[in-house]
Design an enzyme around this catalytic site. Structure first.
Site, PDB file in Angstrom:
ATOM      1  N   SER A   1       0.856  -1.183   0.000  1.00 21.25           N
ATOM      2  CA  SER A   1       0.000   0.000   0.000  1.00 21.25           C
ATOM      3  C   SER A   1       0.891   1.231   0.000  1.00 21.25           C
ATOM      4  O   SER A   1       2.004   1.190   0.557  1.00 21.25           O
ATOM      5  CB  SER A   1      -0.876   0.027   1.258  1.00 21.25           C
ATOM      6  OG  SER A   1      -1.544   1.273   1.361  1.00 21.25           O
ATOM      7  N   TYR A   5      -1.671  -0.623  10.450  1.00 23.51           N
ATOM      8  CA  TYR A   5      -1.859  -1.138   9.080  1.00 23.51           C
ATOM      9  C   TYR A   5      -0.702  -0.677   8.183  1.00 23.51           C
ATOM     10  O   TYR A   5      -0.107  -1.478   7.450  1.00 23.51           O
ATOM     11  CB  TYR A   5      -3.197  -0.630   8.538  1.00 23.51           C
ATOM     12  CG  TYR A   5      -3.408  -0.840   7.060  1.00 23.51           C
ATOM     13  CD1 TYR A   5      -3.818  -2.072   6.558  1.00 23.51           C
ATOM     14  CD2 TYR A   5      -3.202   0.210   6.151  1.00 23.51           C
ATOM     15  CE1 TYR A   5      -4.017  -2.260   5.188  1.00 23.51           C
ATOM     16  CE2 TYR A   5      -3.398   0.030   4.792  1.00 23.51           C
ATOM     17  CZ  TYR A   5      -3.801  -1.205   4.312  1.00 23.51           C
ATOM     18  OH  TYR A   5      -3.985  -1.388   2.964  1.00 23.51           O
TER      19      TYR A   5
HETATM   20  P1  NAP Z   1     -11.435  -6.020   0.550  1.00 20.45           P
HETATM   21  O1  NAP Z   1     -12.344  -5.607  -0.545  1.00 20.45           O
HETATM   22  O2  NAP Z   1     -11.811  -5.787   1.964  1.00 20.45           O
HETATM   23  O3  NAP Z   1     -11.035  -7.558   0.323  1.00 20.45           O
HETATM   24  C1  NAP Z   1     -10.178  -8.178   1.210  1.00 20.45           C
HETATM   25  C2  NAP Z   1     -10.073  -9.637   0.858  1.00 20.45           C
HETATM   26  O4  NAP Z   1      -9.144 -10.242   1.779  1.00 20.45           O
HETATM   27  C3  NAP Z   1     -11.382 -10.380   1.013  1.00 20.45           C
HETATM   28  O5  NAP Z   1     -11.522 -11.269  -0.071  1.00 20.45           O
HETATM   29  C4  NAP Z   1     -11.213 -11.144   2.321  1.00 20.45           C
HETATM   30  O6  NAP Z   1     -11.901 -12.395   2.362  1.00 20.45           O
HETATM   31  C5  NAP Z   1      -9.726 -11.406   2.308  1.00 20.45           C
HETATM   32  N1  NAP Z   1      -9.192 -11.694   3.642  1.00 20.45           N
HETATM   33  C6  NAP Z   1      -9.229 -10.907   4.749  1.00 20.45           C
HETATM   34  N2  NAP Z   1      -8.660 -11.551   5.796  1.00 20.45           N
HETATM   35  C7  NAP Z   1      -8.274 -12.769   5.333  1.00 20.45           C
HETATM   36  C8  NAP Z   1      -7.672 -13.880   5.923  1.00 20.45           C
HETATM   37  N3  NAP Z   1      -7.338 -13.893   7.230  1.00 20.45           N
HETATM   38  N4  NAP Z   1      -7.417 -14.974   5.159  1.00 20.45           N
HETATM   39  C9  NAP Z   1      -7.750 -14.992   3.838  1.00 20.45           C
HETATM   40  N5  NAP Z   1      -8.350 -13.943   3.216  1.00 20.45           N
HETATM   41  C10 NAP Z   1      -8.612 -12.854   3.965  1.00 20.45           C
HETATM   42  O7  NAP Z   1     -10.019  -5.256   0.405  1.00 20.45           O
HETATM   43  P2  NAP Z   1      -9.215  -4.660  -0.842  1.00 20.45           P
HETATM   44  O8  NAP Z   1      -9.323  -3.197  -0.765  1.00 20.45           O
HETATM   45  O9  NAP Z   1      -9.532  -5.362  -2.089  1.00 20.45           O
HETATM   46  O10 NAP Z   1      -7.731  -5.016  -0.354  1.00 20.45           O
HETATM   47  C11 NAP Z   1      -6.936  -5.997  -0.969  1.00 20.45           C
HETATM   48  C12 NAP Z   1      -5.492  -5.686  -0.628  1.00 20.45           C
HETATM   49  O11 NAP Z   1      -5.171  -4.380  -1.128  1.00 20.45           O
HETATM   50  C13 NAP Z   1      -5.215  -5.631   0.881  1.00 20.45           C
HETATM   51  O12 NAP Z   1      -3.943  -6.201   1.147  1.00 20.45           O
HETATM   52  C14 NAP Z   1      -5.189  -4.144   1.168  1.00 20.45           C
HETATM   53  O13 NAP Z   1      -4.393  -3.852   2.293  1.00 20.45           O
HETATM   54  C15 NAP Z   1      -4.595  -3.621  -0.114  1.00 20.45           C
HETATM   55  N6  NAP Z   1      -4.848  -2.206  -0.350  1.00 20.45           N
HETATM   56  C16 NAP Z   1      -6.112  -1.736  -0.545  1.00 20.45           C
HETATM   57  C17 NAP Z   1      -6.302  -0.381  -0.759  1.00 20.45           C
HETATM   58  C18 NAP Z   1      -7.651   0.222  -0.977  1.00 20.45           C
HETATM   59  O14 NAP Z   1      -7.778   1.460  -0.957  1.00 20.45           O
HETATM   60  N7  NAP Z   1      -8.684  -0.540  -1.183  1.00 20.45           N
HETATM   61  C19 NAP Z   1      -5.204   0.499  -0.767  1.00 20.45           C
HETATM   62  C20 NAP Z   1      -3.944  -0.034  -0.558  1.00 20.45           C
HETATM   63  C21 NAP Z   1      -3.774  -1.375  -0.361  1.00 20.45           C
HETATM   64  P3  NAP Z   1     -13.511 -12.465   2.614  1.00 20.45           P
HETATM   65  O15 NAP Z   1     -14.109 -12.012   1.317  1.00 20.45           O
HETATM   66  O16 NAP Z   1     -13.772 -13.901   2.928  1.00 20.45           O
HETATM   67  O17 NAP Z   1     -13.797 -11.537   3.737  1.00 20.45           O
END
Ligand code: NAP
Length: 244
Positions: free
Chosen positions: A139, A153
């Site tokens: 991130s 985080y």
């Molecule tokens: P999201 O929509 O909340 O999706 C998160 C995913 O991670 C979900 O599929 C969830 O599974 C899974 N997950 C959570 N805990 C887990 C565990 N213990 N074991 C296996 N799977 C798990 O989040 P996102 O925004 O797409 O984020 C994806 C990645 O991008 C993350 O690493 C996040 O830190 C990074 N990121 C996101 C942003 C942003 O602005 N969105 C910015 C920077 C970085 P379930 O569906 O079963 O809950």
């Protein structure tokens, strides 16, 4: 391609794009089965191959089972996308509990390390593998620190950046490239966990590019790092952060 947290958000966009590129995709999820099954169905309906596997990446036994099922059902692993990640309610640093730090680091750091370890055991030419790629989803928070929101985080993503650099150097001679994508503020459900579902609407307009990003835009960078098109890049970071 095995994508942790592939049922929703950036992971789901990556799974769909990977299938379009011809990858068989293992869509891991932890508790939300339905969206993961929907991603799999959409891929299958389009003629691709995919399967959804429940596993908590923070649990070493679950991770071993996840990779084992992926081996059996999809054959030789080529790419791991270490995408699963969590954050908790926006808070000042002095209000962050010990238990919360453990929860965030268990998924974001331990989970990514355990999955990368299983991938190296399979991909490394030293272990008889054919090589491959690991793409970590970090991130821009690792650079900015997320003050007043979630420094825990941000620091967990700092650990992912360091792992990317170290592991890339360690396995470069064994056919494995290790790189990371650093998304900025992307429209997904993760912001609801921080207590502000509309965070992208608040912060997006102040980004140099004037908006938040989409999961599809992040997936494009992940697919490039996964593919041979990035064959001379390892230990690098692609910031998909709208200019920040
Ligand atoms: P999201 O929509 O909340 O999706 C998160 C995913 O991670 C979900 O599929 C969830 O599974 C899974 N997950 C959570 N805990 C887990 C565990 N213990 N074991 C296996 N799977 C798990 O989040 P996102 O925004 O797409 O984020 C994806 C990645 O991008 C993350 O690493 C996040 O830190 C990074 N990121 C996101 C942003 C942003 O602005 N969105 C910015 C920077 C970085 P379930 O569906 O079963 O809950």
């Amino acid at each position: 391609m095995l994508i942790t947290g592939g049922g929703r958000g950036i992971g789901a966009a990556t799974a769909r794009l990977a299938a379009e590129h011809g990858y068989g995709v293992c869509v891991n999820y932890v508790s939300n089965r339905e969206p993961a099954e929907r991603v799999v169905k959409d891929i299958e309906d389009a003629g691709g191959k995919a399967l959804a596997v429940q596993a908590n990446v923070a649990d070493a036994n679950d991770v071993e089972r996840l990779f084992h099922i992926c081996d059996l059902e999809l054959g030789t692993l080529g790419v791991l996308v270490n995408n699963a990640g969590i954050l908790e309610k926006q808070a000042r640093f002095e209000d962050i509990s010990a238990e919360r730090i453990d929860r965030v680091f268990a998924v974001n750091v331990r989970g990514a390390f355990l999955c990368a370890r299983e991938a190296v055991r399979r991909l490394s030419t030293k272990h008889g593998g054919a090589g491959g790629a690991i793409v970590n989803v970090s991130s821009i928070a690792s650079r900015l620190g997320s003050p007043n929101e979630y420094i825990d985080y941000a620091a967990s993503k700092g650990a992912i950046d360091t792992m990317t650099i170290g592991l890339a150097a360690e396995v470069a001679g064994e056919g494995i490239r290790v790189n990371a994508v650093r998304p900025g503020i992307i429209e997904t459900g993760i912001h609801a966990s921080g207590g502000e579902p509309s965070r992208v609407g608040r912060i997006g307009p102040s980004m140099p590019l004037g908006r938040g990003g989409t999961a599809d835009e992040v997936a494009e960078a992940i697919l490039w790092l996964a593919s041979d098109k990035s064959s001379y890049s390892t230990g690098i970071f692609i910031d998909v952060g709208g200019g920040r």
